[in-house]
Design a protein around this motif. Structure first.
Motif, PDB file in Angstrom:
ATOM      1  N   PRO A 152       0.689  -1.245  -0.167  1.00 30.05           N
ATOM      2  CA  PRO A 152      -0.013  -0.051  -0.034  1.00 30.05           C
ATOM      3  C   PRO A 152       0.912   1.381  -0.015  1.00 30.05           C
ATOM      4  O   PRO A 152       0.369   2.358  -0.701  1.00 30.05           O
ATOM      5  CB  PRO A 152      -0.696  -0.140   1.319  1.00 30.05           C
ATOM      6  N   GLY A 153       1.950   1.123   0.656  1.00 32.01           N
ATOM      7  CA  GLY A 153       2.980   2.496   0.817  1.00 32.01           C
ATOM      8  C   GLY A 153       3.184   2.901  -0.368  1.00 32.01           C
ATOM      9  O   GLY A 153       3.311   4.135  -0.802  1.00 32.01           O
ATOM     10  N   HIS A 154       3.744   1.827  -1.483  1.00 31.68           N
ATOM     11  CA  HIS A 154       4.403   2.360  -2.823  1.00 31.68           C
ATOM     12  C   HIS A 154       3.237   2.602  -3.733  1.00 31.68           C
ATOM     13  O   HIS A 154       3.629   3.226  -4.739  1.00 31.68           O
ATOM     14  CB  HIS A 154       5.375   1.332  -3.031  1.00 31.68           C
ATOM     15  N   LEU A 180       8.834  14.437  -3.802  1.00 31.70           N
ATOM     16  CA  LEU A 180       8.338  14.309  -2.689  1.00 31.70           C
ATOM     17  C   LEU A 180       8.102  12.569  -2.241  1.00 31.70           C
ATOM     18  O   LEU A 180       7.665  12.209  -1.231  1.00 31.70           O
ATOM     19  CB  LEU A 180       7.044  14.866  -2.509  1.00 31.70           C
ATOM     20  N   ARG A 181       8.715  11.865  -3.067  1.00 27.36           N
ATOM     21  CA  ARG A 181       8.741  10.489  -2.870  1.00 27.36           C
ATOM     22  C   ARG A 181       9.491   9.913  -1.606  1.00 27.36           C
ATOM     23  O   ARG A 181       8.949   9.504  -1.027  1.00 27.36           O
ATOM     24  CB  ARG A 181       9.073   9.879  -4.013  1.00 27.36           C
ATOM     25  N   VAL A 221       6.564   6.970   6.174  1.00 30.45           N
ATOM     26  CA  VAL A 221       6.131   5.692   6.530  1.00 30.45           C
ATOM     27  C   VAL A 221       7.161   4.313   7.052  1.00 30.45           C
ATOM     28  O   VAL A 221       6.811   3.893   7.974  1.00 30.45           O
ATOM     29  CB  VAL A 221       5.488   5.083   4.940  1.00 30.45           C
ATOM     30  N   SER A 222       8.342   4.598   6.396  1.00 32.99           N
ATOM     31  CA  SER A 222       9.369   3.693   6.788  1.00 32.99           C
ATOM     32  C   SER A 222       9.962   3.962   8.086  1.00 32.99           C
ATOM     33  O   SER A 222      10.673   3.261   8.895  1.00 32.99           O
ATOM     34  CB  SER A 222      10.473   3.632   5.902  1.00 32.99           C
ATOM     35  N   CYS A 275      11.217   0.619  12.725  1.00 38.11           N
ATOM     36  CA  CYS A 275      11.029   0.213  14.043  1.00 38.11           C
ATOM     37  C   CYS A 275      10.751  -1.358  14.088  1.00 38.11           C
ATOM     38  O   CYS A 275      11.304  -1.915  15.034  1.00 38.11           O
ATOM     39  CB  CYS A 275       9.891   0.904  14.828  1.00 38.11           C
ATOM     40  N   MET A 276       9.891  -1.770  13.074  1.00 40.13           N
ATOM     41  CA  MET A 276       9.657  -3.045  13.196  1.00 40.13           C
ATOM     42  C   MET A 276      10.912  -3.934  12.870  1.00 40.13           C
ATOM     43  O   MET A 276      11.037  -4.933  13.472  1.00 40.13           O
ATOM     44  CB  MET A 276       8.527  -3.374  12.267  1.00 40.13           C
TER      45      MET A 276
END
Length: 259
Positions: A165-167, A178-179, A186-187, A192-193
């Protein structure tokens, strides 16, 4: 009047920031992703109790994520995303966006992102010396890839949960300059994960001081010598079998042919 002035000031500031990013997209990507990755690891280490003395702060781990964020997520991915993929499939139409999303999630990340991460993780291991290790890069890469093979599918699933979904927004909505600010936002959660699931270089190194590894080695030798005593081994096997442990699941140290 005051609210209108604030809005105008924010608007001018946003336009100036947008112009700066548009003029320096590569530098912006490197700086943002480096700071983001290091900050994400710092947050995770803080939640693990490393800021209050419960555990020592893992500076190599922080350096690993900062270097990885700046070098790969900022530098290398900028070239891949904004030069190679945009050159192959220009524009942000639905068809072009889908091609780029598929290419990143199913080609670039499995083949480039995770091998690079695991290799840097090996270099960040505090038990090794950097310069002698760099003299034999093939051994480092081989060890990194062997660990990647153990976790690859779970790593891919975690990545897809963020970046499919993010990409879709990265390539279907955001202009090219702005990419990376969007991806850095998001990352932060993704890093963190990643820090939680793959950031720990060695639990023994984290939980013990440098002088305590010899004690751990001695403890392991004592445990192994205890298991080598035939009578005690036989009693241990009986106890485990009573509790329903199958022979195939007994500890590898036990030699069944001698029992």
């Amino acid at each position: 009047m005051r609210l209108s002035s604030v809005r105008q000031g924010l608007y001018r500031w946003a336009r100036s920031l947008n112009s700066t990013i548009a003029e320096n997209p590569g530098k912006t990507a490197v700086v943002l992703t480096g700071v983001k990755a290091g900050s994400a690891d710092a947050v995770v280490q803080w939640t693990e109790g490393r800021c209050n003395g419960t555990l020592p702060w893992d500076w190599r781990r922080t350096a690993l994520f900062t270097a990885f964020g700046a070098g790969y997520q900022g530098g290398a991915q900028y070239l891949i995303f904004n030069r190679v993929l945009d050159g192959l499939w220009p524009g942000i139409t639905a068809g072009m966006a889908v091609r780029k999303v598929v290419a990143v999630n199913f080609v670039c990340d499995p083949l480039f992102f995770f091998p690079a991460f695991y290799t840097l993780k090996e270099l960040a291991d505090p038990r090794i010396e950097i310069l002698p290790t760099l003299a034999n890069p093939a051994a480092v890469i081989s060890k990194a890839l062997s660990k990647y093979r153990e976790h690859y599918f779970q790593d891919w699933k975690n990545s897809w949960s963020f970046w499919l979904p993010g990409h879709a927004i990265s390539f279907g909505v955001m202009p090219a300059h702005l990419r990376f600010p969007w991806m850095a936002t998001v990352s932060f959660g993704y890093c963190c994960m990643l820090s939680c699931t793959r950031g720990h270089i060695s639990e023994e190194v984290v939980l013990t001081g440098p002088g305590e590894e010899a004690a751990l080695d001695l403890q392991r030798e004592e445990e192994e010598s205890w298991l080598d005593a035939p009578l005690q081994r036989k009693e241990l096997v009986k106890l485990l079998r009573v509790h329903g442990v199958s022979r195939s699941n007994l500890d590898d140290h036990l030699d069944y042919h001698d029992l």
